[in-house]
Design a protein around this motif. Structure first.
Motif, PDB file in Angstrom:
ATOM      1  N   THR A  41      38.614  50.984  38.052  1.00 63.82           N
ATOM      2  CA  THR A  41      39.037  51.890  39.116  1.00 63.82           C
ATOM      3  C   THR A  41      40.553  51.943  39.217  1.00 63.82           C
ATOM      4  OG1 THR A  41      37.008  51.467  40.374  1.00 63.82           O
ATOM      5  CG2 THR A  41      38.874  52.386  41.587  1.00 63.82           C
ATOM      6  N   GLU A  42      41.182  50.775  39.102  1.00 66.65           N
ATOM      7  CA  GLU A  42      42.643  50.706  39.190  1.00 66.65           C
ATOM      8  C   GLU A  42      43.302  51.379  37.992  1.00 66.65           C
ATOM      9  OE1 GLU A  42      46.188  47.356  39.717  1.00 66.65           O
ATOM     10  OE2 GLU A  42      44.075  46.774  39.813  1.00 66.65           O
ATOM     11  N   VAL A  43      42.749  51.165  36.802  1.00 66.42           N
ATOM     12  CA  VAL A  43      43.318  51.772  35.596  1.00 66.42           C
ATOM     13  C   VAL A  43      43.243  53.290  35.677  1.00 66.42           C
ATOM     14  CG1 VAL A  43      42.988  52.084  33.104  1.00 66.42           C
ATOM     15  CG2 VAL A  43      42.903  49.805  34.098  1.00 66.42           C
ATOM     16  N   ILE A  44      42.065  53.815  36.038  1.00 68.24           N
ATOM     17  CA  ILE A  44      41.884  55.258  36.130  1.00 68.24           C
ATOM     18  C   ILE A  44      42.801  55.846  37.194  1.00 68.24           C
ATOM     19  CG2 ILE A  44      40.251  57.042  36.829  1.00 68.24           C
ATOM     20  CD1 ILE A  44      39.562  56.288  34.141  1.00 68.24           C
ATOM     21  N   ALA A  45      42.895  55.167  38.339  1.00 67.21           N
ATOM     22  CA  ALA A  45      43.699  55.676  39.446  1.00 67.21           C
ATOM     23  C   ALA A  45      45.171  55.783  39.080  1.00 67.21           C
ATOM     24  CB  ALA A  45      43.521  54.786  40.673  1.00 67.21           C
ATOM     25  N   ARG A  46      45.641  54.928  38.153  1.00 65.69           N
ATOM     26  CA  ARG A  46      47.069  54.893  37.804  1.00 65.69           C
ATOM     27  C   ARG A  46      47.360  55.531  36.457  1.00 65.69           C
ATOM     28  NH1 ARG A  46      48.955  48.759  39.600  1.00 65.69           N
ATOM     29  NH2 ARG A  46      48.386  48.920  41.804  1.00 65.69           N
TER      30      ARG A  46
END
Length: 397
Positions: free
Chosen positions: A268-273
């Motif tokens: 989730t963090e990778v996709i969001a950034r």
């Protein structure tokens, strides 16, 4: 300026758009929409259980792909439009009703209810896209995307209707062609003559929200797997079947652990950034790879049903494939998902997939029981969890 634009060029329906401030939370409307797909996964699992052969697996895969298109495209839309706004909520409820009818038609989709399945499919897919095109007026990058996708979605949906009008193997071929065209259309950006194609870097998707939504769907599939095993257990409870149920439950927990314990929040963090790469990553990770993960759960569910019915019986090739290939599909899809996000080779998952695929013919040749095959699948999956834990500790050091 279009008739639905405001004089200053702002979106015609600004209150319908999400504010896009960080990872958008999943709303109760979206969760209600997801509830329909619990029934969908149940129908797909039972279809595979009742047709335990290669043709049954092929048809289950086709139906899953078509249903997935309905869910994922709706999820993309609610990534841009707020689900709790009145017209958007009404659209979601309409798509939920259509999805319920699709699910009801699944058991006889390649027989008497094929045309019903096709008509509902085209109504949902085209109707939702037309609504989206109207709702995003005044937002040029969204209007451009939906204008280019509408002809493609209408064309592939019409092909599904053509498949509903024919029967037998021809229906499978036509529906498979529709699935392939849909996948290719999205891959190349729905090009139109004189209009070019829709580029993923312009989609401005909120990837963290999409990651959470797809994680919720995986959770739905795992919950349905537990439901299938629990329902099977109630029909004949004894010491042996209770042990088989615990084994099946442990397998579901292991799959949940692989997906959710660490990689889901990190993904989730990778996709969001991901910035301009978010659209391309989301297309591959969610539209193409998550159905493979869900398919793994469905096949595992069919294997769990076989486990509870005959835990001590020698495993047939079908039972061995269901029990071992289900987790292999899950791990293969998750390995590809991790490779796309982190651009690294998830070695433990690749090794696990190869071991699981090798165990199926070996188990049948050795006369292993269904319970033994399920135990092997559990041990391999737990091995992936342990390998993940070791890697995390080494990274921390």
């Amino acid at each position: 300026m279009t008739r639905s634009e405001s004089p200053n060029g702002e979106p015609a329906h600004p209150r319908w758009l999400r504010k896009r401030q960080g990872v958008e939370p999943t709303t109760s409307t979206e969760l209600f929409f997801d509830l329909v797909f619990i029934f969908t996964i149940t129908q797909l699992s039972h279809y595979l259980i009742e047709h335990p052969n290669w043709r049954g697996a092929e048809r289950t895969a086709l139906l899953l792909a078509l249903v997935w298109f309905v869910w994922i495209y709706t999820t993309w839309l609610t990534n841009w439009l707020h689900p709790d706004r009145g017209p958007v909520r009404a659209m979601l409820i309409g798509v939920a009703l259509g999805s319920l009818l699709l699910s009801a038609a699944i058991p006889q989709a390649f027989a008497g209810t094929g045309l019903l399945f096709a008509v509902v499919y085209v109504s949902v897919q085209v109707g939702r896209t037309v609504f989206a095109l109207w709702a995003v007026q005044g937002t040029p990058w969204l209007v451009d995307g939906f204008q280019k996708s509408l002809p493609w979605i209408a064309g592939t949906s019409a092909l599904v209707v053509v498949g509903g009008l024919v029967g037998g193997a021809v229906r499978e071929v036509v529906w498979a062609a529709a699935v392939v065209l849909d996948v290719v259309g999205l891959l190349i950006g729905y090009p139109l003559p004189g209009r070019g194609r829709s580029r993923p870097e312009r989609w401005m998707v909120e990837g963290g929200h999409l990651a959470e939504r797809c994680g919720a769907f995986v959770l739905i599939a795992l919950g349905e797997s537990i439901l299938v095993t629990g329902t099977t257990l109630t029909s004949h409870v004894n010491r042996v079947t209770s042990g088989a149920f615990l084994l099946a439950f442990a397998g579901s927990v292991a799959l949940w652990w692989v997906y959710f314990a660490r990689s889901a929040p990190a993904a989730t963090e990778v996709i969001a950034r991901a910035g301009v790469r978010t659209g391309a990553l989301s297309r591959v990770g969610f539209n193409y790879l998550h159905p493979v993960i869900v398919a793994g759960v469905i096949v595992t569910s069919a294997g769990d049903e076989q486990l509870l019915r005959e835990p001590g019986a020698p495993a047939t090739m079908t039972a061995a494939l269901f029990t071992l290939v289900g987790p292999a599909l899950f791990l293969a899809g998750h390995a590809a998902y991790m490779a796309v996000l982190w651009r690294t080779l998830p070695t433990s998952r690749i090794v696990a997939v190869l071991v699981l695929l090798a165990l199926a013919p070996v188990g049948v040749w050795l006369g292993a029981t269904v319970a033994a095959c399920a135990t092997g699948a559990l041990v391999v999956t737990v091995g992936v969890i342990v390998a993940d834990r070791v890697q995390v500790r080494r990274g921390t050091r």
